[in-house]
Design a protein around this motif. Structure first.
Motif, PDB file in Angstrom:
ATOM      1  N   GLY A  89       2.990  -3.122  24.702  1.00 30.51           N
ATOM      2  CA  GLY A  89       3.317  -4.257  23.837  1.00 30.51           C
ATOM      3  C   GLY A  89       4.220  -3.828  22.696  1.00 30.51           C
ATOM      4  O   GLY A  89       4.815  -2.751  22.745  1.00 30.51           O
ATOM      5  N   ARG A  90       4.295  -4.676  21.656  1.00 29.27           N
ATOM      6  CA  ARG A  90       5.178  -4.372  20.520  1.00 29.27           C
ATOM      7  C   ARG A  90       4.540  -4.845  19.227  1.00 29.27           C
ATOM      8  O   ARG A  90       3.721  -5.767  19.232  1.00 29.27           O
ATOM      9  CB  ARG A  90       6.498  -5.118  20.657  1.00 29.27           C
ATOM     10  CG  ARG A  90       7.584  -4.432  21.414  1.00 29.27           C
ATOM     11  CD  ARG A  90       8.910  -5.148  21.154  1.00 29.27           C
ATOM     12  NE  ARG A  90       9.364  -4.979  19.775  1.00 29.27           N
ATOM     13  CZ  ARG A  90      10.166  -5.835  19.132  1.00 29.27           C
ATOM     14  NH1 ARG A  90      10.586  -6.922  19.731  1.00 29.27           N
ATOM     15  NH2 ARG A  90      10.534  -5.609  17.876  1.00 29.27           N
ATOM     16  N   ALA A  91       4.994  -4.266  18.123  1.00 30.19           N
ATOM     17  CA  ALA A  91       4.619  -4.773  16.793  1.00 30.19           C
ATOM     18  C   ALA A  91       5.881  -4.778  15.948  1.00 30.19           C
ATOM     19  O   ALA A  91       6.556  -3.752  15.822  1.00 30.19           O
ATOM     20  CB  ALA A  91       3.564  -3.894  16.162  1.00 30.19           C
ATOM     21  N   SER A  92       6.194  -5.949  15.376  1.00 33.04           N
ATOM     22  CA  SER A  92       7.433  -6.102  14.607  1.00 33.04           C
ATOM     23  C   SER A  92       7.108  -6.666  13.227  1.00 33.04           C
ATOM     24  O   SER A  92       6.122  -7.384  13.049  1.00 33.04           O
ATOM     25  CB  SER A  92       8.351  -7.068  15.362  1.00 33.04           C
ATOM     26  OG  SER A  92       9.451  -7.438  14.556  1.00 33.04           O
ATOM     27  N   THR A  93       7.973  -6.334  12.268  1.00 30.97           N
ATOM     28  CA  THR A  93       7.863  -6.976  10.948  1.00 30.97           C
ATOM     29  C   THR A  93       8.752  -8.220  10.916  1.00 30.97           C
ATOM     30  O   THR A  93       8.774  -8.948   9.935  1.00 30.97           O
ATOM     31  CB  THR A  93       8.343  -6.033   9.832  1.00 30.97           C
ATOM     32  OG1 THR A  93       9.742  -5.775  10.049  1.00 30.97           O
ATOM     33  CG2 THR A  93       7.577  -4.725   9.816  1.00 30.97           C
ATOM     34  N   GLY A  94       9.529  -8.411  11.954  1.00 32.88           N
ATOM     35  CA  GLY A  94      10.556  -9.459  11.969  1.00 32.88           C
ATOM     36  C   GLY A  94      11.906  -8.878  11.613  1.00 32.88           C
ATOM     37  O   GLY A  94      12.954  -9.475  11.875  1.00 32.88           O
ATOM     38  N   ALA A  95      11.879  -7.667  11.012  1.00 34.83           N
ATOM     39  CA  ALA A  95      13.135  -7.015  10.647  1.00 34.83           C
ATOM     40  C   ALA A  95      13.212  -5.619  11.259  1.00 34.83           C
ATOM     41  O   ALA A  95      14.195  -4.914  11.078  1.00 34.83           O
ATOM     42  CB  ALA A  95      13.240  -6.906   9.132  1.00 34.83           C
ATOM     43  N   GLY A  96      12.176  -5.203  11.957  1.00 36.95           N
ATOM     44  CA  GLY A  96      12.157  -3.868  12.572  1.00 36.95           C
ATOM     45  C   GLY A  96      10.779  -3.573  13.134  1.00 36.95           C
ATOM     46  O   GLY A  96       9.862  -4.386  13.017  1.00 36.95           O
ATOM     47  N   GLU A  97      10.689  -2.384  13.753  1.00 35.92           N
ATOM     48  CA  GLU A  97       9.414  -1.997  14.363  1.00 35.92           C
ATOM     49  C   GLU A  97       8.415  -1.617  13.269  1.00 35.92           C
ATOM     50  O   GLU A  97       8.766  -0.880  12.334  1.00 35.92           O
ATOM     51  CB  GLU A  97       9.615  -0.785  15.288  1.00 35.92           C
ATOM     52  CG  GLU A  97      10.573  -1.010  16.436  1.00 35.92           C
ATOM     53  CD  GLU A  97      10.118  -2.110  17.385  1.00 35.92           C
ATOM     54  OE1 GLU A  97       8.931  -2.137  17.754  1.00 35.92           O
ATOM     55  OE2 GLU A  97      10.959  -2.962  17.735  1.00 35.92           O
ATOM     56  N   VAL A  98       7.187  -2.068  13.412  1.00 34.97           N
ATOM     57  CA  VAL A  98       6.141  -1.715  12.436  1.00 34.97           C
ATOM     58  C   VAL A  98       5.945  -0.202  12.387  1.00 34.97           C
ATOM     59  O   VAL A  98       5.746   0.383  11.319  1.00 34.97           O
ATOM     60  CB  VAL A  98       4.818  -2.447  12.793  1.00 34.97           C
ATOM     61  CG1 VAL A  98       3.646  -1.874  12.027  1.00 34.97           C
ATOM     62  CG2 VAL A  98       4.969  -3.940  12.520  1.00 34.97           C
ATOM     63  N   LEU A  99       6.042   0.467  13.533  1.00 36.18           N
ATOM     64  CA  LEU A  99       5.829   1.917  13.544  1.00 36.18           C
ATOM     65  C   LEU A  99       6.890   2.665  12.741  1.00 36.18           C
ATOM     66  O   LEU A  99       6.681   3.800  12.331  1.00 36.18           O
ATOM     67  CB  LEU A  99       5.788   2.446  14.983  1.00 36.18           C
ATOM     68  CG  LEU A  99       4.500   2.149  15.748  1.00 36.18           C
ATOM     69  CD1 LEU A  99       4.615   2.624  17.194  1.00 36.18           C
ATOM     70  CD2 LEU A  99       3.288   2.817  15.080  1.00 36.18           C
ATOM     71  N   ASP A 100       8.041   2.036  12.501  1.00 32.07           N
ATOM     72  CA  ASP A 100       9.097   2.707  11.726  1.00 32.07           C
ATOM     73  C   ASP A 100       8.951   2.489  10.222  1.00 32.07           C
ATOM     74  O   ASP A 100       9.706   3.065   9.436  1.00 32.07           O
ATOM     75  CB  ASP A 100      10.486   2.219  12.171  1.00 32.07           C
ATOM     76  CG  ASP A 100      10.812   2.702  13.573  1.00 32.07           C
ATOM     77  OD1 ASP A 100      10.315   3.791  13.959  1.00 32.07           O
ATOM     78  OD2 ASP A 100      11.534   1.988  14.304  1.00 32.07           O
ATOM     79  N   VAL A 101       8.013   1.641   9.825  1.00 32.24           N
ATOM     80  CA  VAL A 101       7.826   1.391   8.378  1.00 32.24           C
ATOM     81  C   VAL A 101       7.257   2.651   7.733  1.00 32.24           C
ATOM     82  O   VAL A 101       6.280   3.223   8.211  1.00 32.24           O
ATOM     83  CB  VAL A 101       6.844   0.213   8.151  1.00 32.24           C
ATOM     84  CG1 VAL A 101       6.505   0.064   6.672  1.00 32.24           C
ATOM     85  CG2 VAL A 101       7.422  -1.077   8.713  1.00 32.24           C
ATOM     86  N   VAL A 102       7.897   3.093   6.645  1.00 35.04           N
ATOM     87  CA  VAL A 102       7.372   4.220   5.862  1.00 35.04           C
ATOM     88  C   VAL A 102       6.806   3.619   4.572  1.00 35.04           C
ATOM     89  O   VAL A 102       7.564   3.099   3.753  1.00 35.04           O
ATOM     90  CB  VAL A 102       8.480   5.250   5.559  1.00 35.04           C
ATOM     91  CG1 VAL A 102       7.941   6.365   4.664  1.00 35.04           C
ATOM     92  CG2 VAL A 102       9.046   5.815   6.857  1.00 35.04           C
ATOM     93  N   PRO A 103       5.493   3.648   4.398  1.00 33.08           N
ATOM     94  CA  PRO A 103       4.910   2.963   3.236  1.00 33.08           C
ATOM     95  C   PRO A 103       5.279   3.657   1.931  1.00 33.08           C
ATOM     96  O   PRO A 103       5.297   4.888   1.852  1.00 33.08           O
ATOM     97  CB  PRO A 103       3.398   3.060   3.501  1.00 33.08           C
ATOM     98  CG  PRO A 103       3.230   4.187   4.452  1.00 33.08           C
ATOM     99  CD  PRO A 103       4.482   4.303   5.258  1.00 33.08           C
ATOM    100  N   GLY A 104       5.548   2.861   0.904  1.00 31.49           N
ATOM    101  CA  GLY A 104       5.916   3.420  -0.403  1.00 31.49           C
ATOM    102  C   GLY A 104       4.703   3.982  -1.118  1.00 31.49           C
ATOM    103  O   GLY A 104       4.818   4.902  -1.920  1.00 31.49           O
TER     104      GLY A 104
END
Ligand code: FDP
Length: 334
Positions: free
Chosen positions: A292-307
């Motif tokens: 499956g997939r997980a998206s933020t709507g602007a990119g893959e959730v797995l690519d998010v680097v939390p601040g």
């Protein structure tokens, strides 16, 4: 009757470990400890509406949300069982302002991020609940947060416990997803291996009461979900349980999509309600390993680097077709 191989969680993990001669067994031990925490939490939940264990504690978490007594209990269970043996250097939880650094810091090879009780509003009504976890290899002690604040792709394993009619643990590791069910003997037995999420599905889960605060793309997408397919005359069915784990578990096995999109209801929280480290990254890994997939709507959730360790991000997760379609709507192509 369907023949089920009686493979325990430990047996399964040991078999998988044999495929990696360099493995030390620490990850197997860590996953077993998480499963143990799940058993302890499940035992407490089973009778909590009789024992007076439900209801609010006197404390609030970092988000200003009142903590349930069982949130506090489950958090302590995890801290107690991750502490010993020098395996985990840092544990970070939705219920703690700062990550907990264990005293043997410097020797523990792993960091664990977790949401001890997901779906807390279901506690008082005996509804479905969960616990979510993500595991990373610890980086050098000098590094910021020992490598906790990294992309979701750095997780070497992730998963969740589901407290429903049966207690189950879902583990994503080595590119594979497996489900284990707790039986009366107190053991988790393998119930599904190599789980694959259907490429599309007919259920959607979202809190539609928030619609006024959504972006236009999200609003149009949910309208599309509700519009009957001209061929089948069927629309997507609403299935929202107020527990992300409960909704995701259905979608993992039957397909569909769960959304907690960005919304403008709270200016301090423009990215929606869900936390990157404790909810979004772990479930995104499970989704991806299951196809499956997980998206933020602007990119893959797995690519998010939390601040920071309590950062939020929008989450649209589930079958590939439904998540792809969401991205198209957000890009103005829906
Ligand atoms: P909760 O805060 O009750 O723990 O993880 C957050 C979560 O539950 C999800 O499990 C659930 O899907 C969502 O929030 C429910 O939020 P709303 O009440 O805003 O719908």
């Amino acid at each position: 009757m369907k023949h089920v191989d009686q493979v325990t969680l430990t047996e399964y993990l040991l078999e998988r470990q044999r495929a990696h001669p360099e493995a030390t067994g620490e990850l197997t031990e860590l996953l077993n400890r998480i499963a143990l925490c799940g058993k302890i939490i499940a035992r407490k939940l089973r009778r909590s509406t009789l024992t007076g264990d439900t209801g609010y504690a006197a404390t609030s978490n970092v988000y200003g949300e009142k903590q349930e007594k069982l949130d506090v209990f489950a958090n302590e269970v995890f801290l107690r069982h991750l502490r010993y043996g020098g395996i985990v250097s840092i544990a970070a939880s939705e219920e703690m302002d700062e990550p907990k650094m264990f005293e043997h810091d410097g020797t523990g090879h792993y960091t664990v991020s977790f949401d001890p009780i997901d779906g807390s509003s279901n506690l008082d009504v005996n509804g479905t609940l969960g616990t979510i976890f993500g595991i990373r290899r610890r980086k050098g002690a000098g590094e910021r947060d020992h490598g906790l604040l990294t992309s979701g792709r750095d997780q070497i394993a992730a998963g969740y416990l589901l407290y429903g009619p049966a207690t189950e643990i879902v583990i994503a590791a080595g590119g594979r997803v497996a489900i284990f069910t707790l039986d009366d003997a107190g053991e988790f037995f393998l119930s599904k291996d190599g789980v694959k999420m259907p490429v599309s599905g007919k259920a959607y889960a979202v809190n539609e009461g928030n619609q006024a605060f959504w972006k236009d793309g999200t609003r149009r997408y949910v309208e599309w979900l509700k519009t009957p397919d001209p061929k089948t005359r069927k629309a997507h069915a609403t299935r929202y349980s107020a527990s992300l784990v409960g909704d995701f578990h259905r979608i993992l096995q039957q397909g569909g999509v769960y959304l907690y999109p960005e919304d403008s209801s709270d200016p301090k929280r423009p990215d929606g309600k869900l936390r990157v480290l404790y909810e979004c990254h772990p479930l995104a890994l499970v989704a991806e390993f299951a196809g499956g997939r997980a998206s933020t709507g602007a990119g893959e959730v797995l690519d998010v680097v939390p601040g920071d360790n309590h950062a939020h991000c929008p989450l649209v997760i589930g079958s590939k077709d439904e998540v792809d379609r969401y991205d198209a709507f957000m890009a103005g192509k829906g």
